[in-house]
Design a protein around this motif. Structure first.
Motif, short mmCIF file in Angstrom:
data_model
loop_
_atom_site.label_atom_id
_atom_site.label_comp_id
_atom_site.label_asym_id
_atom_site.label_seq_id
_atom_site.Cartn_x
_atom_site.Cartn_y
_atom_site.Cartn_z
N ARG A 1 -18.68 52.82 -19.10
CA ARG A 1 -17.92 51.62 -18.73
C ARG A 1 -16.62 52.00 -18.06
N GLU A 2 -15.93 52.98 -18.61
CA GLU A 2 -14.65 53.41 -18.04
C GLU A 2 -14.84 54.06 -16.67
N ALA A 3 -15.87 54.90 -16.56
CA ALA A 3 -16.14 55.55 -15.27
C ALA A 3 -16.53 54.53 -14.22
N LEU A 4 -17.31 53.53 -14.62
CA LEU A 4 -17.73 52.50 -13.67
C LEU A 4 -16.53 51.73 -13.14
N GLY A 5 -15.57 51.43 -14.01
CA GLY A 5 -14.37 50.72 -13.57
C GLY A 5 -13.67 51.45 -12.43
N PHE A 6 -13.59 52.77 -12.54
CA PHE A 6 -12.95 53.58 -11.49
C PHE A 6 -13.76 53.54 -10.19
N HIS A 7 -15.07 53.75 -10.30
CA HIS A 7 -15.89 53.81 -9.09
C HIS A 7 -16.04 52.46 -8.42
N LEU A 8 -15.96 51.37 -9.18
CA LEU A 8 -15.96 50.05 -8.55
C LEU A 8 -14.73 49.87 -7.67
N GLU A 9 -13.60 50.33 -8.18
CA GLU A 9 -12.38 50.25 -7.37
C GLU A 9 -12.48 51.15 -6.14
N ARG A 10 -13.08 52.31 -6.30
CA ARG A 10 -13.26 53.21 -5.16
C ARG A 10 -14.18 52.58 -4.12
N TRP A 11 -15.23 51.90 -4.59
CA TRP A 11 -16.15 51.21 -3.68
C TRP A 11 -15.38 50.18 -2.85
N ALA A 12 -14.56 49.38 -3.52
CA ALA A 12 -13.78 48.37 -2.81
C ALA A 12 -12.73 49.02 -1.91
N ASP A 13 -12.15 50.12 -2.35
CA ASP A 13 -11.17 50.84 -1.52
C ASP A 13 -11.80 51.29 -0.20
N GLU A 14 -12.99 51.89 -0.30
CA GLU A 14 -13.66 52.39 0.90
C GLU A 14 -14.05 51.23 1.82
N ALA A 15 -14.48 50.12 1.22
CA ALA A 15 -14.83 48.95 2.04
C ALA A 15 -13.60 48.42 2.77
N ALA A 16 -12.46 48.40 2.08
CA ALA A 16 -11.23 47.93 2.71
C ALA A 16 -10.80 48.87 3.83
N ALA A 17 -10.90 50.19 3.58
CA ALA A 17 -10.53 51.16 4.60
C ALA A 17 -11.41 51.02 5.83
N GLY A 18 -12.70 50.80 5.60
CA GLY A 18 -13.60 50.61 6.73
C GLY A 18 -13.33 49.33 7.47
N SER A 19 -12.89 48.31 6.76
CA SER A 19 -12.62 47.02 7.39
C SER A 19 -11.43 47.09 8.34
N VAL A 20 -10.38 47.78 7.91
CA VAL A 20 -9.18 47.86 8.75
C VAL A 20 -9.23 49.06 9.69
N GLY A 21 -10.14 50.00 9.43
CA GLY A 21 -10.27 51.16 10.30
C GLY A 21 -9.14 52.16 10.19
N ASP A 22 -8.44 52.18 9.07
CA ASP A 22 -7.30 53.09 8.91
C ASP A 22 -7.20 53.48 7.43
N ARG A 23 -7.65 54.68 7.10
CA ARG A 23 -7.66 55.11 5.70
C ARG A 23 -6.24 55.29 5.15
N ARG A 24 -5.33 55.76 5.98
CA ARG A 24 -3.96 55.95 5.51
C ARG A 24 -3.29 54.62 5.22
#
Length: 314
Positions: A199-222
């Motif tokens: 459960r704890e590990a999933l919480g982290f990876h869910l946020e990472r999933w959304a982080d990567e989606a957001a980075a891809g949406s704006v096209g700027d990882r920084r």
């Protein structure tokens, strides 16, 4: 029967090791695949645990169905009645915990929706008044579609580009139905304490999933890394560490430094070489423990039938 008891004990203790293997596997995968692997492992291990307990609980009942006297069963396995009773008690506790967790999730969603009554809608975004800097994905509830909820304090804390990252992050939670994965892992943790680690590990990876989606949406990882760090700092008073038991997934949840560091690196890719071999071993370990538990349920039934046939043949 002693061998069966030892195997059942192994099946009930196995999730501790299998959880560690699943976490290791998730660390090797991109965020989306990691979330699916962790959720799948939680379901398999919880199901295997319940199967082993049901098998133990049913021994006296199986004996009666096979017209095998309970005294005969007790003679072969003196601990059958207390072990069966203990398994039944554990199953009852698990059922209560599952129902309680489910109602906790529903109650939290109801309170969250009630708190947005004075929010101003802008498409799929609800801006609610308040000085606290908060933002979270509010799943669909009782016919109302999912919304991204942002407080006025969070809007003021971020610039236009950073707000775009924030909204993309929360929209990714809604689009991916991350609250359902989180709820499944939380319910599984009620079945076996070892699954709290998933459960704890999933919480982290869910946020990472959304982080990567957001980075891809704006096209700027920084830019994405900067926005997430700033949003987390602005809403530090409202951060829910881990965030795994909370279906209202927030941009500030989880270990933010690790998330920012990952965004400043390269785009995650699937493992290969040694990492792939390690991942396969971890997957096999999780599957083996689950299949062992399910096999025990069937094997114990066969054992009782065999014993009944032996008695009838005398």
């Amino acid at each position: 029967m002693t061998v069966f008891l030892a195997l059942v004990a192994l099946a009930l203790a196995g999730p501790w090791g299998a959880t560690a293997a699943a976490r290791r596997l998730a660390a090797l995968l991109p965020p989306r695949e990691a979330c699916l692997a962790l959720t799948g492992a939680a379901v398999l291990l919880a199901g295997g645990t319940v199967a082993a307990l049901v098998a133990l609980f049913h021994v006296p009942f199986l004996a009666s169905l096979e017209r095998l006297p309970l005294s005969r069963v007790v003679a072969e396995w003196p601990a059958v009645v207390p072990v069966s009773g203990l398994a039944g008690a554990v199953l009852a506790v698990q059922a209560v915990l599952l129902v309680r967790r489910w109602y906790e999730h529903r109650a939290l969603l109801a309170r969250a929706w009630a708190s947005t009554g004075d929010g101003v809608a802008d498409g799929d975004v609800l801006v609610v008044p308040g000085g606290d800097a908060e933002a979270f994905a509010l799943p669909a509830f009782r016919g109302r579609p999912g919304r991204v909820v942002v407080t006025a304090g969070m809007v003021r804390a971020l610039g236009p580009a950073e707000r775009e990252v924030l909204l993309a992050h929360e929209r990714a939670h809604l689009a991916g139905r991350h609250h359902l994965l989180s709820a499944v892992a939380d319910l599984a943790a009620a079945v076996h304490p070892a699954l709290r680690g998933l459960r704890e590990a999933l919480g982290f990876h869910l946020e990472r999933w959304a982080d990567e989606a957001a980075a891809g949406s704006v096209g700027d990882r920084r830019l994405a890394a900067t926005a997430i760090a700033r949003a987390a700092l602005a809403g530090s008073a409202a951060v829910r560490a881990g965030g795994s038991r909370n279906p209202l997934l927030s941009v500030g949840a989880g270990p933010v430094p690790q998330r920012v560091e990952a965004l400043l690196g390269s785009v995650p890719v699937r493992p290969h070489g040694r990492a792939l071999r390690v991942g396969v071993v971890c997957l096999v370990a999780v599957t083996a423990v689950s299949l062992l538990s399910l096999g025990l349920a069937y094997g114990l039934h066969e054992y009782v039938e065999y014993a009944a046939e032996a008695v009838r043949g005398r």
